[in-house]
Write a protein that holds these residues in place. Sequence first.
Motif, PDB file in Angstrom:
ATOM      1  N   THR A 170       0.038  -4.163  -3.093  1.00  0.00           N
ATOM      2  CA  THR A 170       1.340  -3.549  -3.295  1.00  0.00           C
ATOM      3  C   THR A 170       2.416  -4.505  -2.779  1.00  0.00           C
ATOM      4  O   THR A 170       2.127  -5.549  -2.173  1.00  0.00           O
ATOM      5  CB  THR A 170       1.448  -2.228  -2.539  1.00  0.00           C
ATOM      6  OG1 THR A 170       1.446  -2.488  -1.121  1.00  0.00           O
ATOM      7  CG2 THR A 170       0.277  -1.310  -2.867  1.00  0.00           C
ATOM      8  N   LYS A 193       4.142  -4.105  -0.274  1.00  0.00           N
ATOM      9  CA  LYS A 193       4.017  -4.167   1.188  1.00  0.00           C
ATOM     10  C   LYS A 193       2.675  -4.719   1.630  1.00  0.00           C
ATOM     11  O   LYS A 193       2.266  -4.563   2.776  1.00  0.00           O
ATOM     12  CB  LYS A 193       4.248  -2.780   1.783  1.00  0.00           C
ATOM     13  CG  LYS A 193       5.677  -2.266   1.583  1.00  0.00           C
ATOM     14  CD  LYS A 193       5.863  -0.910   2.244  1.00  0.00           C
ATOM     15  CE  LYS A 193       7.274  -0.393   2.050  1.00  0.00           C
ATOM     16  NZ  LYS A 193       7.467   0.955   2.661  1.00  0.00           N
ATOM     17  N   ALA A 204      -0.120   7.456   3.753  1.00  0.00           N
ATOM     18  CA  ALA A 204       1.085   6.753   3.330  1.00  0.00           C
ATOM     19  C   ALA A 204       0.730   5.505   2.531  1.00  0.00           C
ATOM     20  O   ALA A 204       1.368   5.190   1.516  1.00  0.00           O
ATOM     21  CB  ALA A 204       1.937   6.389   4.542  1.00  0.00           C
ATOM     22  N   LYS A 205      -0.307   4.779   2.963  1.00  0.00           N
ATOM     23  CA  LYS A 205      -0.748   3.594   2.232  1.00  0.00           C
ATOM     24  C   LYS A 205      -1.293   3.968   0.852  1.00  0.00           C
ATOM     25  O   LYS A 205      -1.005   3.302  -0.147  1.00  0.00           O
ATOM     26  CB  LYS A 205      -1.830   2.853   3.030  1.00  0.00           C
ATOM     27  CG  LYS A 205      -1.320   2.106   4.246  1.00  0.00           C
ATOM     28  CD  LYS A 205      -2.452   1.350   4.920  1.00  0.00           C
ATOM     29  CE  LYS A 205      -1.960   0.559   6.123  1.00  0.00           C
ATOM     30  NZ  LYS A 205      -3.072  -0.189   6.774  1.00  0.00           N
ATOM     31  N   SER A 220      -0.524   6.568  -0.916  1.00  0.00           N
ATOM     32  CA  SER A 220       0.598   6.965  -1.761  1.00  0.00           C
ATOM     33  C   SER A 220       1.370   5.744  -2.256  1.00  0.00           C
ATOM     34  O   SER A 220       1.858   5.725  -3.389  1.00  0.00           O
ATOM     35  CB  SER A 220       1.548   7.890  -0.980  1.00  0.00           C
ATOM     36  OG  SER A 220       0.987   9.169  -0.826  1.00  0.00           O
ATOM     37  N   GLU A 221       1.453   4.729  -1.414  1.00  0.00           N
ATOM     38  CA  GLU A 221       2.115   3.484  -1.833  1.00  0.00           C
ATOM     39  C   GLU A 221       1.348   2.819  -2.981  1.00  0.00           C
ATOM     40  O   GLU A 221       1.954   2.325  -3.940  1.00  0.00           O
ATOM     41  CB  GLU A 221       2.219   2.529  -0.649  1.00  0.00           C
ATOM     42  CG  GLU A 221       2.935   1.225  -0.981  1.00  0.00           C
ATOM     43  CD  GLU A 221       2.958   0.258   0.188  1.00  0.00           C
ATOM     44  OE1 GLU A 221       2.983  -0.956  -0.061  1.00  0.00           O
ATOM     45  OE2 GLU A 221       2.946   0.728   1.339  1.00  0.00           O
ATOM     46  N   ASP A 226       2.096   4.891  -6.013  1.00  0.00           N
ATOM     47  CA  ASP A 226       3.441   4.579  -6.490  1.00  0.00           C
ATOM     48  C   ASP A 226       3.437   3.311  -7.342  1.00  0.00           C
ATOM     49  O   ASP A 226       4.071   3.249  -8.409  1.00  0.00           O
ATOM     50  CB  ASP A 226       4.396   4.359  -5.304  1.00  0.00           C
ATOM     51  CG  ASP A 226       4.703   5.632  -4.540  1.00  0.00           C
ATOM     52  OD1 ASP A 226       4.479   6.730  -5.090  1.00  0.00           O
ATOM     53  OD2 ASP A 226       5.159   5.520  -3.389  1.00  0.00           O
ATOM     54  N   THR A 227       2.727   2.301  -6.864  1.00  0.00           N
ATOM     55  CA  THR A 227       2.657   1.024  -7.579  1.00  0.00           C
ATOM     56  C   THR A 227       2.016   1.200  -8.950  1.00  0.00           C
ATOM     57  O   THR A 227       2.503   0.670  -9.957  1.00  0.00           O
ATOM     58  CB  THR A 227       1.853   0.002  -6.754  1.00  0.00           C
ATOM     59  OG1 THR A 227       2.499  -0.202  -5.495  1.00  0.00           O
ATOM     60  CG2 THR A 227       1.731  -1.329  -7.479  1.00  0.00           C
ATOM     61  N   ASP A 261       4.474   3.022 -11.217  1.00  0.00           N
ATOM     62  CA  ASP A 261       5.591   2.151 -11.581  1.00  0.00           C
ATOM     63  C   ASP A 261       5.188   1.101 -12.615  1.00  0.00           C
ATOM     64  O   ASP A 261       5.987   0.735 -13.492  1.00  0.00           O
ATOM     65  CB  ASP A 261       6.142   1.444 -10.339  1.00  0.00           C
ATOM     66  CG  ASP A 261       6.871   2.396  -9.393  1.00  0.00           C
ATOM     67  OD1 ASP A 261       7.197   3.524  -9.823  1.00  0.00           O
ATOM     68  OD2 ASP A 261       7.089   2.021  -8.233  1.00  0.00           O
ATOM     69  N   ASP A 317      -0.142  14.548  -0.836  1.00  0.00           N
ATOM     70  CA  ASP A 317       0.535  14.037  -2.035  1.00  0.00           C
ATOM     71  C   ASP A 317       0.373  15.035  -3.183  1.00  0.00           C
ATOM     72  O   ASP A 317      -0.725  15.194  -3.720  1.00  0.00           O
ATOM     73  CB  ASP A 317      -0.045  12.679  -2.436  1.00  0.00           C
ATOM     74  CG  ASP A 317       0.844  11.931  -3.418  1.00  0.00           C
ATOM     75  OD1 ASP A 317       1.330  12.567  -4.377  1.00  0.00           O
ATOM     76  OD2 ASP A 317       1.051  10.721  -3.235  1.00  0.00           O
TER      77      ASP A 317
END
Length: 290
Positions: A42, A44, A133-134, A136-137, A140-141, A144, A172
């Motif tokens: 990602t 991050k 959180a990771k 979900s990141e 998200d990627t 997107d 989530d």
Amino acid sequence: MLCDRVNASKMISKALLAVLVSAAFVTAAHAEPPREFQVRRTAKNVPYGVIGDPAKLKGPAPTLLIFAHGLDVMRQQPVYTEVATLLESKGWISIIVEPPCHGEDARADEPAQLAGWRHRAEQNEPFIAAFCAKASEVLDTLVDEKITDPDRVAVCGTSRGGFLAYHFAASDPRIKATAGISPVTRLRALREFTTIEPADKADQLDVAKVASKLVGRGVWLSIGNHDLRVSTDDAIAFTRAVVEASARVDQPDAVIPVELIVAAAPGHSKIDQAHQRLADWLVAQLAPAK
């Protein structure tokens, strides 16, 4: 130089431990070639594995996130990703995310794997929330980049990965279905957590405590009928908690999408046809709207 050697030795020891811990799910009779998959990151720098070829997709695809071990172990032991193979032929993409204290999330100054979970719990570190959180990141990627259809996302995990799958689904709302193969549902059922003090540091993370957040989502669980490693009884209790949270007085006959399979299996191992049963259930749960 000495420090480098010590660190290298620790990394080797952790890798060997990962193989030993996962041995219950892998036998010589069922040895398979390594699982090949892409590794991406990602923005991050969170690493994740991709099973399936996004370039061949005709559009955003139904997606399964899979949790069990670090990427290296998941590559060497495809028993954890059998469901991904079954789903790939149906146009799905499957994504591997590394659990806390595994793979790149392991730290040289703390124990590895489940012992690392206990260490972080004792330090009051919110390691489950950080993992969610990771994950979900990563999701998200994928959304997107138009790899994943955000309306057709599921998550599953084996053993400790199942514990993470239920927590992630609770965190989530994009997750439509969540599943565990011989999952951990209560941390103090594990020998790594039996003596943790105070007990609440583990008990507050029991997945039964997030049952209300899973209402309306498909929940699936398979486990052997005498799994002492993660506790068959605790797994059953978790599904009952989700059913009880889902039940409505005004609709007593409504179907609650919770499926539990308890079957004969040796110790802490997957039941027969666990991945095929899971794949069939996932396809039905995430079928396109007519």
